[in-house]
Design an enzyme around this catalytic site. Structure first.
Site, PDB file in Angstrom:
ATOM      1  N   GLU A   1       1.438 -33.666  31.751  1.00 44.06           N
ATOM      2  CA  GLU A   1       2.793 -34.226  31.725  1.00 44.06           C
ATOM      3  C   GLU A   1       3.860 -33.134  31.799  1.00 44.06           C
ATOM      4  O   GLU A   1       3.614 -32.032  31.312  1.00 44.06           O
ATOM      5  CB  GLU A   1       2.982 -35.086  30.463  1.00 44.06           C
ATOM      6  CG  GLU A   1       2.696 -34.362  29.174  1.00 44.06           C
ATOM      7  CD  GLU A   1       2.678 -35.307  27.982  1.00 44.06           C
ATOM      8  OE1 GLU A   1       1.969 -36.322  27.989  1.00 44.06           O
ATOM      9  OE2 GLU A   1       3.379 -34.990  27.010  1.00 44.06           O
TER      10      GLU A   1
ATOM     11  N   ARG B   1      -2.819 -37.672  22.843  1.00 39.53           N
ATOM     12  CA  ARG B   1      -2.662 -36.573  23.790  1.00 39.53           C
ATOM     13  C   ARG B   1      -3.428 -36.924  25.072  1.00 39.53           C
ATOM     14  O   ARG B   1      -4.509 -37.523  25.001  1.00 39.53           O
ATOM     15  CB  ARG B   1      -3.247 -35.276  23.215  1.00 39.53           C
ATOM     16  CG  ARG B   1      -2.408 -34.606  22.150  1.00 39.53           C
ATOM     17  CD  ARG B   1      -1.138 -33.992  22.709  1.00 39.53           C
ATOM     18  NE  ARG B   1      -0.348 -33.308  21.701  1.00 39.53           N
ATOM     19  CZ  ARG B   1       0.675 -33.847  21.038  1.00 39.53           C
ATOM     20  NH1 ARG B   1       1.039 -35.100  21.268  1.00 39.53           N
ATOM     21  NH2 ARG B   1       1.362 -33.141  20.158  1.00 39.53           N
TER      22      ARG B   1
ATOM     23  N   HIS C   1       5.901 -40.070  27.301  1.00 38.92           N
ATOM     24  CA  HIS C   1       5.669 -39.396  26.002  1.00 38.92           C
ATOM     25  C   HIS C   1       6.879 -39.598  25.083  1.00 38.92           C
ATOM     26  O   HIS C   1       7.569 -38.645  24.724  1.00 38.92           O
ATOM     27  CB  HIS C   1       5.390 -37.891  26.200  1.00 38.92           C
ATOM     28  CG  HIS C   1       4.798 -37.250  24.954  1.00 38.92           C
ATOM     29  ND1 HIS C   1       3.957 -36.172  25.004  1.00 38.92           N
ATOM     30  CD2 HIS C   1       4.922 -37.553  23.637  1.00 38.92           C
ATOM     31  CE1 HIS C   1       3.610 -35.821  23.768  1.00 38.92           C
ATOM     32  NE2 HIS C   1       4.181 -36.657  22.923  1.00 38.92           N
TER      33      HIS C   1
HETATM   34  C1  8YV Z   1       6.449 -34.349  20.361  1.00 43.97           C
HETATM   35  C2  8YV Z   1       4.481 -35.343  19.551  1.00 43.97           C
HETATM   36  O1  8YV Z   1       6.451 -33.417  19.362  1.00 43.97           O
HETATM   37  O2  8YV Z   1       4.760 -35.025  17.231  1.00 43.97           O
HETATM   38  C3  8YV Z   1       4.032 -34.906  18.211  1.00 43.97           C
HETATM   39  O3  8YV Z   1       2.893 -34.443  18.122  1.00 43.97           O
HETATM   40  O4  8YV Z   1       3.744 -35.448  20.435  1.00 43.97           O
HETATM   41  C4  8YV Z   1       5.896 -35.616  19.802  1.00 43.97           C
HETATM   42  O5  8YV Z   1       6.578 -36.075  18.707  1.00 43.97           O
HETATM   43  C5  8YV Z   1       7.765 -34.534  20.902  1.00 43.97           C
HETATM   44  O6  8YV Z   1       7.591 -34.974  22.179  1.00 43.97           O
HETATM   45  C6  8YV Z   1       8.582 -33.280  20.873  1.00 43.97           C
HETATM   46  O7  8YV Z   1       8.439 -32.550  21.996  1.00 43.97           O
END
Ligand code: 8YV
Length: 309
Positions: free
Chosen positions: A257, A228, A275
């Site tokens: 982001e 993150r 991401h």
């Molecule tokens: C997001 C992610 O969920 O699983 C996570 O924690 O950061 C990603 O897989 C994905 O960008 C869906 O918005």
């Protein structure tokens, strides 16, 4: 009459279709008057599909029983508030481990060998005027993983295949793991060539990679953030990259982001990625299936498949 759910953001078409086959879906993100939709659903709404759920929204939905998050990270949901209100929360673990680990290695090699830049070098016709500068390798280097969880372990295995030495830092030592544990992140950063971040977001880890840790990583060190944006003190990272006080960075996640600090765009020691750790058809489909399966299990009164609260 189908059970009703509230969807908080866009999901994959396939996931939305599967939800629509089983539930009456109300889309909060598409509602012209969000407050009116919430007020209308309040007396009966039992489940949410998606993240971005704070205590305020929970309070407006007194019948809410569960939130099915799309993603393994659930930092956009106030889990503490959910727990005190008896609301269950599910996530999508495991199904994204391989995709995440693959792209981590890919971004590391891209950074080490400057693959995006060398592609531009060829396209710009610069090869005709001379060779591309020599770069660095991963093998024989030490990598420190912040967060040796399910994804961290898959990354570790792949980086060992790259002949890297793996060490890690996290909340606690994992005695069954074969890697050296550091109980202090800055100490680990000092000893490694690469620092890979794959810890959860949220308050507990906010800016855990601060100036002290980045200084310990140093001008020969590379930072890779797959977790993150909140894990890193981003302005400090940008400043240190500009000044060459960090060797380089491969960043898949950012503090605000999709807004990325423009100062990074001109830097040659940075590889930027939107991401996309889990962003493959294979993995996102499995994540969507898990969201649906958790909701179906909940309404059937069956045990949740992947509950975090
Ligand atoms: C997001 C992610 O969920 O699983 C996570 O924690 O950061 C990603 O897989 C994905 O960008 C869906 O918005």
């Amino acid at each position: 009459m189908a059970d009703e759910i509230l969807q908080t953001h866009k999901l994959l078409d396939r996931c939305e279709k599967a939800l629509a086959e089983r539930f009456t879906v109300h889309k909060l993100h598409e509602a012209a008057d969000k407050d009116a939709l919430i007020a209308e659903l309040a007396p009966r709404l039992r489940a949410i599909a998606g993240g971005n759920v704070n205590a305020g929204l929970m309070d407006k939905l007194p019948k809410l029983e569960m939130i099915a998050n799309f993603g393994v990270g659930y930092d956009s949901i106030d889990t503490k508030a959910a727990k005190t209100r008896g609301i269950r929360v599910t996530n999508t673990p495991n199904v994204l481990n391989d995709a995440m680990a693959e792209i981590t290695v890919g971004l590391m090699i891209a950074l080490a060998r400057k693959i995006p830049q060398s592609d531009r070098f060829v396209r710009d016709g610069k090869w005709l005027k001379g060779s591309y500068p020599l770069q660095v390798e991963l093998n024989a280097k030490t990598v420190g993983i912040l967060g040796l969880g399910r994804i961290g372990k898959e990354i570790a295995v792949r980086l060992q295949a790259m002949k890297m030495r793996v060490v890690y830092h996290g909340r606690s030592r994992q005695p069954d793991e074969p890697y050296i544990y550091y109980d202090n992140l800055a100490d680990m950063a000092r000893d490694v060539d690469w620092l890979v971040l794959i810890a959860p977001g949220g308050k507990a880890t906010e800016k855990i990679v601060n100036r002290q840790v980045l200084e310990a990583l140093g001008p020969e060190g590379y930072l890779v953030n797959m977790g993150r944006g909140t894990l890193v003190d981003e302005p400090v990272l940008v400043e240190m990259l500009q000044q060459g006080k960090i060797g380089g960075a491969a960043l898949d996640v950012f503090e605000n982001e999709p807004t990325v600090p423009e100062a990074l765009f001109g830097l040659d020691n940075v590889v930027l990625s939107p991401h996309q750790g889990s962003a493959t058809h294979q993995t996102r489909n499995k994540m969507g299936d898990l969201v649906v399966a958790n909701l179906v299990a909940h309404f059937a009164g069956e045990p949740l498949i992947s509950a975090v609260v």
